[in-house]
Design a protein around this motif. Structure first.
Motif, PDB file in Angstrom:
ATOM      1  N   GLY A 138       0.811  -1.205   0.000  1.00 50.93           N
ATOM      2  CA  GLY A 138       0.000   0.000   0.000  1.00 50.93           C
ATOM      3  C   GLY A 138       0.841   1.251   0.000  1.00 50.93           C
ATOM      4  N   PRO A 139       0.182   2.348  -0.248  1.00 49.52           N
ATOM      5  CA  PRO A 139       0.870   3.635  -0.347  1.00 49.52           C
ATOM      6  C   PRO A 139       1.610   4.001   0.938  1.00 49.52           C
ATOM      7  N   GLY A 140       1.128   3.583   2.019  1.00 47.15           N
ATOM      8  CA  GLY A 140       1.760   3.945   3.272  1.00 47.15           C
ATOM      9  C   GLY A 140       2.814   2.954   3.700  1.00 47.15           C
ATOM     10  N   GLY A 141       2.981   1.936   2.913  1.00 49.44           N
ATOM     11  CA  GLY A 141       3.983   0.962   3.271  1.00 49.44           C
ATOM     12  C   GLY A 141       3.413  -0.283   3.902  1.00 49.44           C
ATOM     13  N   PHE A 142       2.139  -0.232   4.252  1.00 51.87           N
ATOM     14  CA  PHE A 142       1.551  -1.435   4.842  1.00 51.87           C
ATOM     15  C   PHE A 142       1.253  -2.437   3.760  1.00 51.87           C
ATOM     16  N   LEU A 143       1.163  -3.652   4.158  1.00 49.88           N
ATOM     17  CA  LEU A 143       0.917  -4.703   3.178  1.00 49.88           C
ATOM     18  C   LEU A 143      -0.560  -4.913   3.006  1.00 49.88           C
ATOM     19  N   ARG A 144      -0.958  -4.874   1.788  1.00 52.06           N
ATOM     20  CA  ARG A 144      -2.367  -5.135   1.527  1.00 52.06           C
ATOM     21  C   ARG A 144      -2.643  -6.599   1.729  1.00 52.06           C
ATOM     22  N   GLN A 145      -3.764  -6.827   2.289  1.00 54.32           N
ATOM     23  CA  GLN A 145      -4.117  -8.208   2.588  1.00 54.32           C
ATOM     24  C   GLN A 145      -5.551  -8.446   2.191  1.00 54.32           C
ATOM     25  N   GLY A 146      -5.740  -9.232   1.165  1.00 50.18           N
ATOM     26  CA  GLY A 146      -7.098  -9.512   0.722  1.00 50.18           C
ATOM     27  C   GLY A 146      -7.798 -10.423   1.698  1.00 50.18           C
ATOM     28  N   PRO A 147      -9.100 -10.388   1.670  1.00 50.92           N
ATOM     29  CA  PRO A 147      -9.881 -11.222   2.581  1.00 50.92           C
ATOM     30  C   PRO A 147      -9.560 -12.697   2.467  1.00 50.92           C
ATOM     31  N   GLY A 148      -9.197 -13.136   1.308  1.00 53.04           N
ATOM     32  CA  GLY A 148      -8.968 -14.557   1.141  1.00 53.04           C
ATOM     33  C   GLY A 148      -7.503 -14.909   1.024  1.00 53.04           C
ATOM     34  N   ASP A 149      -6.664 -14.008   1.472  1.00 50.87           N
ATOM     35  CA  ASP A 149      -5.256 -14.220   1.222  1.00 50.87           C
ATOM     36  C   ASP A 149      -4.573 -15.153   2.191  1.00 50.87           C
ATOM     37  N   GLN A 150      -5.219 -15.418   3.280  1.00 55.86           N
ATOM     38  CA  GLN A 150      -4.592 -16.342   4.221  1.00 55.86           C
ATOM     39  C   GLN A 150      -4.343 -17.660   3.499  1.00 55.86           C
ATOM     40  N   ASP A 182      -5.040  14.172  14.066  1.00 52.10           N
ATOM     41  CA  ASP A 182      -4.565  13.509  12.850  1.00 52.10           C
ATOM     42  C   ASP A 182      -3.204  12.869  13.054  1.00 52.10           C
ATOM     43  N   LYS A 183      -2.791  12.884  14.283  1.00 53.43           N
ATOM     44  CA  LYS A 183      -1.475  12.296  14.549  1.00 53.43           C
ATOM     45  C   LYS A 183      -1.583  10.896  15.144  1.00 53.43           C
ATOM     46  N   VAL A 184      -2.767  10.623  15.649  1.00 55.14           N
ATOM     47  CA  VAL A 184      -2.904   9.337  16.323  1.00 55.14           C
ATOM     48  C   VAL A 184      -3.911   8.451  15.602  1.00 55.14           C
ATOM     49  N   CYS A 185      -3.722   7.178  15.775  1.00 50.30           N
ATOM     50  CA  CYS A 185      -4.598   6.190  15.137  1.00 50.30           C
ATOM     51  C   CYS A 185      -5.985   6.269  15.737  1.00 50.30           C
ATOM     52  N   ARG A 186      -6.956   6.338  14.841  1.00 49.62           N
ATOM     53  CA  ARG A 186      -8.350   6.469  15.304  1.00 49.62           C
ATOM     54  C   ARG A 186      -9.044   5.124  15.439  1.00 49.62           C
ATOM     55  N   TRP A 187      -8.334   4.091  15.329  1.00 47.44           N
ATOM     56  CA  TRP A 187      -8.974   2.772  15.354  1.00 47.44           C
ATOM     57  C   TRP A 187      -9.656   2.530  16.706  1.00 47.44           C
ATOM     58  N   ASP A 203       0.933   6.084  16.637  1.00 48.35           N
ATOM     59  CA  ASP A 203       1.272   7.032  15.577  1.00 48.35           C
ATOM     60  C   ASP A 203       0.647   6.580  14.269  1.00 48.35           C
ATOM     61  N   VAL A 204       0.078   7.520  13.566  1.00 46.21           N
ATOM     62  CA  VAL A 204      -0.617   7.151  12.348  1.00 46.21           C
ATOM     63  C   VAL A 204       0.359   6.806  11.247  1.00 46.21           C
ATOM     64  N   ASN A 205      -0.120   5.980  10.386  1.00 41.58           N
ATOM     65  CA  ASN A 205       0.566   5.745   9.127  1.00 41.58           C
ATOM     66  C   ASN A 205       0.378   7.019   8.304  1.00 41.58           C
ATOM     67  N   PRO A 206       1.459   7.696   7.956  1.00 42.72           N
ATOM     68  CA  PRO A 206       1.324   9.003   7.298  1.00 42.72           C
ATOM     69  C   PRO A 206       0.356   8.966   6.126  1.00 42.72           C
ATOM     70  N   GLY A 207      -0.594   9.846   6.172  1.00 48.18           N
ATOM     71  CA  GLY A 207      -1.572   9.897   5.099  1.00 48.18           C
ATOM     72  C   GLY A 207      -2.820   9.091   5.386  1.00 48.18           C
ATOM     73  N   PHE A 208      -2.810   8.393   6.496  1.00 50.76           N
ATOM     74  CA  PHE A 208      -3.957   7.560   6.833  1.00 50.76           C
ATOM     75  C   PHE A 208      -4.441   7.876   8.247  1.00 50.76           C
ATOM     76  N   PRO A 209      -5.681   7.583   8.497  1.00 48.08           N
ATOM     77  CA  PRO A 209      -6.218   7.852   9.839  1.00 48.08           C
ATOM     78  C   PRO A 209      -5.819   6.797  10.859  1.00 48.08           C
ATOM     79  N   TYR A 210      -5.174   5.761  10.400  1.00 41.86           N
ATOM     80  CA  TYR A 210      -4.828   4.689  11.322  1.00 41.86           C
ATOM     81  C   TYR A 210      -3.327   4.434  11.319  1.00 41.86           C
ATOM     82  N   CYS A 211      -2.917   3.727  12.289  1.00 39.60           N
ATOM     83  CA  CYS A 211      -1.524   3.304  12.309  1.00 39.60           C
ATOM     84  C   CYS A 211      -1.332   2.236  11.235  1.00 39.60           C
ATOM     85  N   VAL A 212      -0.095   1.862  11.043  1.00 33.31           N
ATOM     86  CA  VAL A 212       0.203   0.914   9.971  1.00 33.31           C
ATOM     87  C   VAL A 212      -0.565  -0.385  10.169  1.00 33.31           C
ATOM     88  N   GLU A 213      -0.568  -0.822  11.393  1.00 27.77           N
ATOM     89  CA  GLU A 213      -1.211  -2.109  11.649  1.00 27.77           C
ATOM     90  C   GLU A 213      -2.698  -2.060  11.319  1.00 27.77           C
TER      91      GLU A 213
END
Length: 242
Positions: A138-150, A182-187, A203-213
DNA sequence: CCCTGATTCGC
DNA sequence: GCGAATCAGG
């Protein structure tokens, strides 16, 4: 209590999310478990693993006593016994991902693995069972994970696009709560209205409302209409704990 | 007993 | 349409 659109929406969400009728009834409040079930059936959504209906065996070889259900009415019963619908056993999310490992919370872990080990630039078809299947980054560096990817989907990977998975319409606009910025994860963690309800706050993943996880959980690859997998990541903290 | 969902049927 | 009562399996 009446079934407002909002309550119906909640019912659908929880029902399809796998919550039990009791849990849904408790969540909605003012309704009984039976009311929830009745409403669910009236809405057309139905048939989740039910204890009483688990069996539907076929007797191809020794079909000696297959009867169209004589149905002795003990007291009251409508005789109208329509032909039993074929009802092909539904795909059943046999996804062994559940038993395989633990479903969520892999984004960071995967990231760490990716950082420490050599990641092939192009996804190797099917030669490396050791490395988890990585769809894309993903754009923020997190790994995209599809619903069926397990477990990799059987058919060739269908086209996907990212869609925001809104955790909950109720808490979406409660940014005034606590010290969200906008600095902290809103999850959201836990259930709104409960004493222990809070937000992630990492800390948020830059550009996103949530942290990387949590970005890994909030943004998921969406499969085409036909092949969606209903079982959503457990909402918030999972089923109610009381 | 507890739990579950399904179904019926009077309202 | 609603949901209590009832049923039936785990």
């Amino acid at each position: 209590m009446s079934w407002t659109d909002e309550r119906i929406a909640t019912l659908k969400k929880l029902w399809e999310g796998g919550s039990t009728a009791s849990q849904i009834a408790e969540e909605l409040g003012g309704v009984s478990r039976n009311a929830v079930i009745g409403k669910a059936h009236r809405l057309g959504l139905k048939s989740r693993p039910s204890p009483v209906k688990a069996n539907d065996k076929k007797k191809p070889a020794s079909a000696a006593k297959s009867k169209p259900a004589p149905k002795a009415p003990p007291k009251k019963t409508a005789p109208a016994a329509a032909a039993p619908a074929p009802a092909p056993a539904r795909p059943a999310p046999k996804n062994s991902a559940q038993a395989n490992k633990r479903p969520p919370s892999n984004a960071v872990e995967l990231a760490a693995t990716a950082a420490g080990e050599t990641i092939p630039k192009q996804p190797i078809p099917n030669k490396n069972p050791d490395l988890p299947k990585i769809v894309s980054v993903g754009p923020g560096g997190f790994l995209r994970q599809g619903p069926g990817d397990q477990q990799p989907p059987i058919p060739p990977a269908p086209p996907r696009r990212l869609v925001p998975a809104k955790p909950s319409p109720e808490i979406a606009d409660k940014t005034s709560l606590l010290d969200l910025s906008d600095k902290v994860c809103r999850w959201p963690m836990g259930h709104p209205g409960e004493p222990d309800f809070h937000f992630c706050g990492a800390d948020v993943n830059p550009g996103f409302p949530y942290c990387v996880e949590h970005c890994g959980r909030a943004f998921q690859a969406q499969l085409p209409r036909g092949s969606r997998r209903p079982p959503p990541p457990l909402p918030f903290g999972g089923p109610r704990v009381r």
